[in-house]
Each structure stands twice: as C-alpha cells, then as structure tokens.
Design an enzyme around this catalytic site. Sequence first.
Site, PDB file in Angstrom:
ATOM      1  CB  CYS A 154      -0.415  32.586 -19.643  1.00 14.27           C
ATOM      2  SG  CYS A 154      -0.772  34.113 -20.560  1.00 14.27           S
ATOM      3  CE  LYS A 197       2.889  30.595 -21.132  1.00 16.74           C
ATOM      4  NZ  LYS A 197       2.910  32.078 -20.876  1.00 16.74           N
ATOM      5  CD  GLU A 219       2.254  34.124 -17.721  1.00 19.95           C
ATOM      6  OE1 GLU A 219       1.511  35.014 -18.213  1.00 19.95           O
ATOM      7  OE2 GLU A 219       2.798  33.240 -18.413  1.00 19.95           O
TER       8      GLU A 219
END
Lengths: 289, 289
Positions: B164, B126, B52
């Site tokens: 994540c 995300k 990330e």
Amino acid sequence: MARIVKGGLIQASCPEPSSSSVEKIKKVMIDKHVALIAQAASEGVEVLCLQEIFYGHYFPAEQETKWYEMAERIPDGPTTILMRELAKKYKMVIIPPICEEDMTGVYYNTAPVIDADGEFLGIYRKHHIPHCKPGFWEKFYFRPGNTGYRVFDTKVGKIGVYLCYDRHFPEGARILGLCGAEIVFNPSATVAGLSEYLWRLEQPAQAVANQYFVGAINRVGWEEPWRIGEFYGQSYFCDPRGQMLTVGSRDKDEIVTAEMDLDMIREVRQVWQFFRDRRPETYDPIIDL
Amino acid sequence: MARIVKGGLIQASCPEPSSSSVEKIKKVMIDKHVALIAQAASEGVEVLCLQEIFYGHYFPAEQETKWYEMAERIPDGPTTILMRELAKKYKMVIIPPICEEDMTGVYYNTAPVIDADGEFLGIYRKHHIPHCKPGFWEKFYFRPGNTGYRVFDTKVGKIGVYLCYDRHFPEGARILGLCGAEIVFNPSATVAGLSEYLWRLEQPAQAVANQYFVGAINRVGWEEPWRIGEFYGQSYFCDPRGQMLTVGSRDKDEIVTAEMDLDMIREVRQVWQFFRDRRPETYDPIIDL
C-alpha cells in the site's frame, strides 16, 4: 503572498550540417539561442533551462574525437561568460548545459547554473552515462559526474538539475528532493521509440515522490547523418501532483513556459507526509548493491 | 522456452457491518475469498495476491482498540494455516495480507508468502506507515516493518511484496529490483481523490525503473460508517515497460488476471542497462537524510 515563478524551457533543432566545423556549429546554435533567450525575457521568464549540449548536435550518436572539441571550461569558457551576461541583462536564472573540459582531455556532460544577477552558482555534472543503441555512445566522451546532486539557492527558488539519462534513476531525483529542490530541470536528448511512452511517466512520478516541480526538455528534429531517431520535443513542466502544466510541440523550436506556484509544494506535503514517513535506516541496499 | 506465468489479483468489498464482531467479519470475508481463490484456480492462476488486510474492512479509518483483535500469529494462526492448505490444494503461490501479532500486543501490517506446495516462505512487513486524513490512521495500529525488502524464490519466479503506502517510496521498490524480484505485488487500500491519478503513475514508473512486473491491488466499495472515500478498485498488472496488461473494474469483486512473460525482463534490460549504470557510491544522502 503566493510564490509564483515563471519558468521557461527552450527546445531547438540544430540546422547546421554535422560535417561543419565545431566553431561554425556552435555559432549557429548560440545565435539561435541568444534570440530565443531574448524572446523568453520579453515573455517574463524568470528561470530558463536550455537543452542538453544546447550549442550543437547530439553528437554521441557517433564516437569521434572531433567532438571533444565541443568542450569548454566552466566558468571561464566563452559560452558560460556569454550566458552570465545574458542572465544579468535579463535578470533571469539561466541553465545552459554544455560539454565541460575540467582538465586537459577530461570531459563531463555538465550544466552550469547562473543566478538572475549573472552570478555563477556552480555546476551539475551528469552522473549516469548511457552507452547504448541506437546511438547514445556517451561513455566514449564523458567521465561520470562527481559533483553530487546539488541544489542551487537562486533568486527564484531552490533549483536542482538532473541530466537526460539520469531521469531513469530514482535515486538522484530523491536526493534532490531531500536537499530541498523546489524545481528540478532535466535537459534531455531522447528519440522516438521505446522512451517516448516513458517521457510522461518517469519524471511526473519523480515529481510526485519528491513533491517538487519538474521542467523536462527534449530537443526536436532529426540529426544527420546519424538519424538515430526523431527527437520528439514535448518539453514540459509538471507540478508536484504529477500533472502536466504545459507541453511543447513535437517538432518546433519553441519556448515552453509555465507559471509555477511554489506554495503548492507545502500544500502537497501537508496532504502526503512522504518525507516524514521515509525509512532511511532500511535503505542500505541502495548503496551496497 | 518462454517463462509465462499467469498471475491473479483479488479485489473484494467487505459487506459485513463494521459493528459486527471481529470473528463474524473475518468469517464473511474469508468465505468470500475461499470461493474466489477456487475460481482463480479454475482459471489457471499460478500466483495470487489478495488485498491489504484482506479478511476485513480497512479499519484504520478509525483508531479503536477493538481492531487489534484482527491480528493473528504467522504462520501459526488460522488464516495462514488455511491459506497454506489452499496453496497446496491448488498448486498456487498465495500472498494473503493480514494483521500480524508478533508478540503480545505488538502488531504489523504483514503479507505472508506461501509457495505453490503450501510451504510457508516468510513474511513481508509494511515499512512505511501512513497516518493522515481522511482516515489512514495506521500509526495507531502498526509498528513499522523490520523485515527488510525481501524477495521470495517461489516455484513461479522471484516475488517481492510492497504494501500500500509503501508505493510512494521509490527506495523499497528499487531494493526489490536490486534483490532480483521479477514480479512485485502491492496490495493496497486507497480511495478516490488525490491518489487516483497517481494510481497509474507511480507503480508503472517503478516497474520501468526496476524492470520488473507489478501487480497492484486496490479494494472496492464504500466502508461504513467511516465513508473515507470510494475504494476505486482498478487492480492491475503492468509490465517492465510500464504498460498496463490488465486493469480491473472500479467497483466489482473480481479476479484480475494476466499472463506475464518473465523473459521480457531480460529483453528490456538488454535495451536499457539501468542496473549497469547506477552510481551507488553517490547515493549516500538516501540513507543519511
């Protein structure tokens, strides 16, 4: 003041031959469970869940109409009536999964939920119905559940029920969390082989994602003549961090107990704000696909 | 013929002081990754995912406008252009997560997906944005993603990306499965403490529920001056049975590789018919609550 709840799970083999009458099988298993429930009460259990179709074999190992006879009405059938008496006597929430006849010849794989004063709170009907080798032929017996994923407000806390194969479906586990479940019980019947590694993976992960306690029950022993595999026991409680609290034996009739501090749910949610950060407006494909 | 794909994950510390200029930090990290990508190519990696915000620190450890400068346009910014050149040169699918500037002053935490001929296939932004202690202040930087949970049809297979904190949300993982993902990559930045036990629990459970491979990346080392915790590495691949294929070290820059037999997906689905047995008509509360 901490909210400590003592939970219990009963795993128990079925010693009666499957060639016996349905009445005989039920009597043997109910007698066995009545004794175990008394023992659980003496150990201070406040909420107790029995195994899937607790009063007999895991008969979906074969597809025979004989087993339709296992079904009872809920709450008017004899087993639910008996369990309500025991719940009241022992001041214990009891969840006794059985086969339900809803109308003539229409069956569900169902768990009644009975409060600690004997009040019948309602039912959860298994939503996800397996039909697969080596002997989980449930689509022959059961209509898929239509109750929704219900949370019951009992005297010990908010209780959800998920049933066996349901555990492979994160959706219902999530809905129980969204509806406020503090403890989710899952009575199962699963055998050694592919699923055993998953036994300690899937439901602890659901406990973490949804930040509640899980009580998972599996039966024990081999059931004749089918021998679809060893029911490997290991009923357990795990906490909202996915950590095991207690794990039962692989092969013994047993009451598995754990003290659960329900305040841990708030503690965990104040560290991980998963419910704050969900994106329900982006989840349409879950109902569309 | 078996469909064997060699996957790679790069975990790498950020040695440059965070007080340096954004340009300097990026240069150091991109140089490091260019060397590692060349090494991955020499090892035969066909699909490679970086960590990330691979080209710098995990700067959401603090809330400072300086870090807005990390953002680049996609696909017209220099890092995406460079990665497309490397993907073409090495005939390798590359997923290089960076900060994206979509319009002036509007930022996303984004992963571009580049095919093995250098073609830019699109982005995943995300969706679930943390904002929590001990230093994951992402709501200061990033608008929540609006791309949906996309599956990219690459030359090596159908690839999904989850990013994540997304991993704590079973919904997007499910949608990627419903959309046909064969491998889901999740580039993360997570530190020792509460999450470490979850590292081997949540994503293997998602691999099982959705019957695909998962490649999970975590960075390594301590980042100054924040020291929010040790990024504990242990990037891994796991298979659709939830079994680990390879797990990286806790603390070293490393290329973690695994050979994935994508035919295992069919094999697992023929044992467990989870997609057959879902009940989407009962899942409304997931989008309503």
